[in-house]
Design an enzyme around this catalytic site. Structure first.
Site, PDB file in Angstrom:
ATOM      1  N   GLY A  87     -17.845   7.416  -1.242  1.00  0.00           N
ATOM      2  CA  GLY A  87     -16.924   7.536  -2.127  1.00  0.00           C
ATOM      3  C   GLY A  87     -17.099   6.425  -3.248  1.00  0.00           C
ATOM      4  O   GLY A  87     -18.403   6.066  -3.343  1.00  0.00           O
TER       5      GLY A  87
ATOM      6  N   GLY B  89     -18.577   3.230  -1.531  1.00  0.00           N
ATOM      7  CA  GLY B  89     -19.854   3.242  -0.606  1.00  0.00           C
ATOM      8  C   GLY B  89     -20.881   3.359  -1.843  1.00  0.00           C
ATOM      9  O   GLY B  89     -22.044   3.022  -1.952  1.00  0.00           O
ATOM     10  N   TYR B  90     -20.594   4.365  -2.898  1.00  0.00           N
ATOM     11  CA  TYR B  90     -21.543   4.679  -3.726  1.00  0.00           C
ATOM     12  C   TYR B  90     -22.158   3.495  -4.742  1.00  0.00           C
ATOM     13  O   TYR B  90     -23.258   3.097  -4.857  1.00  0.00           O
ATOM     14  CB  TYR B  90     -21.122   5.607  -4.757  1.00  0.00           C
ATOM     15  CG  TYR B  90     -22.024   5.872  -6.279  1.00  0.00           C
ATOM     16  CD1 TYR B  90     -23.280   6.370  -5.903  1.00  0.00           C
ATOM     17  CD2 TYR B  90     -21.430   5.504  -7.159  1.00  0.00           C
ATOM     18  CE1 TYR B  90     -24.195   6.559  -7.299  1.00  0.00           C
ATOM     19  CE2 TYR B  90     -22.191   5.718  -8.447  1.00  0.00           C
ATOM     20  CZ  TYR B  90     -23.388   5.983  -8.268  1.00  0.00           C
ATOM     21  OH  TYR B  90     -24.062   6.008  -9.553  1.00  0.00           O
TER      22      TYR B  90
ATOM     23  N   LYS C 184       0.844  -1.057   0.054  1.00  0.00           N
ATOM     24  CA  LYS C 184       0.013   0.178   0.071  1.00  0.00           C
ATOM     25  C   LYS C 184       0.911   1.069   0.024  1.00  0.00           C
ATOM     26  O   LYS C 184       2.046   1.144   0.621  1.00  0.00           O
ATOM     27  CB  LYS C 184      -0.913   0.127   1.060  1.00  0.00           C
ATOM     28  CG  LYS C 184      -2.000   1.061   1.219  1.00  0.00           C
ATOM     29  CD  LYS C 184      -3.280   0.695   0.418  1.00  0.00           C
ATOM     30  CE  LYS C 184      -4.238  -0.017   0.957  1.00  0.00           C
ATOM     31  NZ  LYS C 184      -5.254  -0.289   0.199  1.00  0.00           N
TER      32      LYS C 184
HETATM   33  N1  GLU Z   1      -7.328  -0.035  -2.949  1.00  0.00           N
HETATM   34  C1  GLU Z   1      -8.007  -1.240  -3.005  1.00  0.00           C
HETATM   35  C2  GLU Z   1      -7.980  -2.022  -2.223  1.00  0.00           C
HETATM   36  O1  GLU Z   1      -7.533  -1.752  -0.906  1.00  0.00           O
HETATM   37  C3  GLU Z   1      -7.674  -1.648  -4.544  1.00  0.00           C
HETATM   38  C4  GLU Z   1      -6.092  -2.299  -4.690  1.00  0.00           C
HETATM   39  C5  GLU Z   1      -5.781  -2.833  -6.023  1.00  0.00           C
HETATM   40  O2  GLU Z   1      -6.557  -2.813  -6.790  1.00  0.00           O
HETATM   41  O3  GLU Z   1      -4.596  -3.174  -6.303  1.00  0.00           O
HETATM   42  O4  GLU Z   1      -8.245  -3.390  -2.351  1.00  0.00           O
END
Ligand code: GLU
Length: 422
Positions: A225, A228-229, A111
């Site tokens: 967002g 949620g939407y 992340k």
């Molecule tokens: N940010 C999204 C999650 O927390 C998607 C991550 C991604 O597609 O790599 O799962």
């Protein structure tokens, strides 16, 4: 009270490990692997300098945490938020490892994040910041290394700038290095609504297990967002009664709990009036009150740590579907479990997003362009199988759903680590 998301993530891993340990003959190896999984493999921390529109230079702290890549390249989004911290990014990267293992897609977890409130920046400033971030992480990412994507407050446009910057540096096209891109430059049909789509499949499975009929099932969604939407809209389309929604400023509840909200009409009202408050046939509630409404299913779809030891006792829902990452703390898990409130964990409920990211990556690697129908036809069985796998473990071990999903996911990662001899 544990409100550090990384300590929460470590505690969740500890609980899963203690259930898994009896399955492993060589305890020493098992414990060493778990110890390794307690912290990210790599952590990139940088300071980005951006020329602002007023000519001054401003600095922004940014991170990329790569938790584990035993099952495949690191994978996970990039978040722009003023509350981003190194502890949060580390936790979110660990959760991505379990999430990818939960649906079985061949990735590890990562992340990224920048400490910034993007609503205070001009479009040009966001572009310069995004390009600077892409330059800073270029040495650490790649189609077979680490594949970033959108997360809170990051969009397809931001992925497009980052991809462009990355490709300029490496001197060739490599669309699969970022997912969640706009369609025009290699994005996948269905990626935008994928997280919500996966979430409503989970909601359907859960409703079946609890013998709830959609039309008689009331749902409250915190957060409007992207996630949620789409969740609220698709749940309403399936006939669920979405009676309450909120955004970062507050929520609304239908005056008639038998009558769900028209989500697109709520969004149109917000666009016109600047806020969802005052939508016809509703009354206003705070975000905290929304979590305590007497609905059947509660859906936290914004940020982490919203259901804690402090308020878990006041949750009245029969079940929770976690569309945000990390909305329920480990202490709250125990309280909910004692109250017989089932919480379907984030690593399953919101895995539709990263799963369609995986389909986008596959299409990019092969030069394919699948139809939306093909994408969803591949997504749905993965979500349903992962749900059933979790449910079987929940019944077999008589543990809450997070622990059940974690036992399955952690086992897959531990086995990959052992096979690699790490
Ligand atoms: N940010 C999204 C999650 O927390 C998607 C991550 C991604 O597609 O790599 O799962």
């Amino acid at each position: 009270m544990l409100n550090n998301p990384f300590l929460n993530a470590q505690e969740q891993l500890r609980q899963a490990a203690s259930l898994l340990e009896p399955q492993y003959g060589d305890k020493k190896v098992f414990r060493a692997v778990i110890q390794t999984l307690m912290t990210p493999q790599n952590l990139v921390q940088v300071e980005l300098s951006i020329k602002m529109d007023n000519g001054k230079t401003q600095k922004f702290k940014a991170f990329r945490s790569q938790h584990n890549d035993a099952r495949g390249p690191f994978k996970g989004g990039i978040r722009y938020h003023y509350n981003v911290s190194v502890e949060e990014v580390k936790a979110l990267s660990m959760w991505m490892t379990w999430k990818c293992a939960t649906t079985g897609i061949p990735y590890g977890g990562a992340k990224g994040g920048i400490i910034v409130d993007p609503s205070k920046l001009s479009k040009g400033e966001v572009e310069r910041l995004s390009r600077a971030y892409a330059r800073a992480i270029t040495p650490y990412i790649g189609v077979w290394k680490d594949v970033p994507a959108p997360d809170v407050n990051t969009t397809g446009q931001i992925m497009a700038w980052m991809l462009d910057e990355y490709e300029k540096i490496i001197g060739r096209h490599e669309p699969g290095v970022f997912t969640g891109k706009p369609l025009e430059i290699g994005g996948s049909l269905g990626r935008e609504e994928a997280t919500g789509k996966g979430g409503v499949r989970v909601l359907e499975q859960l409703a079946k297990k609890l013998q709830l009929k959609p039309a008689q099932t009331t749902v409250a969604v915190q957060g409007l967002g992207n996630v949620g939407y789409w969740f609220a809209k698709l749940a309403a389309e399936l006939g669920f009664n979405v009676v309450a929604v909120s955004d970062s400023r507050g929520g609304i509840v239908s005056n008639d709990m038998k009558k769900g909200l028209n989500i697109d009409a709520v969004m149109a009202h917000k666009k016109k009036m600047g806020s969802i408050a005052g939508f016809t046939g509703t009354r206003s509630v705070s975000n905290a009150e929304l979590l305590e409404l007497p609905v059947d299913v509660l859906v936290p779809a914004a940020l982490e740590n919203v259901i804690t030891a402090e308020n878990a006792g006041r949750v009245h829902a029969k079940a929770i579907v976690e569309m945000a990452n990390g909305p329920v703390t480990p202490e709250a898990d125990e309280i909910l479990w004692k109250k017989h409130i089932l919480s379907v964990p984030d690593v399953l409920s919101n895995a539709g997003g990263v799963t369609v990211s995986y389909f986008e990556w596959v299409q990019n690697l092969y030069g394919y362009a699948w139809t939306k129908k093909e994408v969803f036809a591949k997504l749905e069985p993965l979500m349903v199988d992962a749900f059933n796998h979790m449910w079987d473990m929940h019944e077999k071990k008589n543990v809450h759903l997070r622990l059940a999903a974690y036992v399955n996911a952690v086992k897959r990662v531990v086995d990959a680590m052992i096979l690699r001899g790490r």
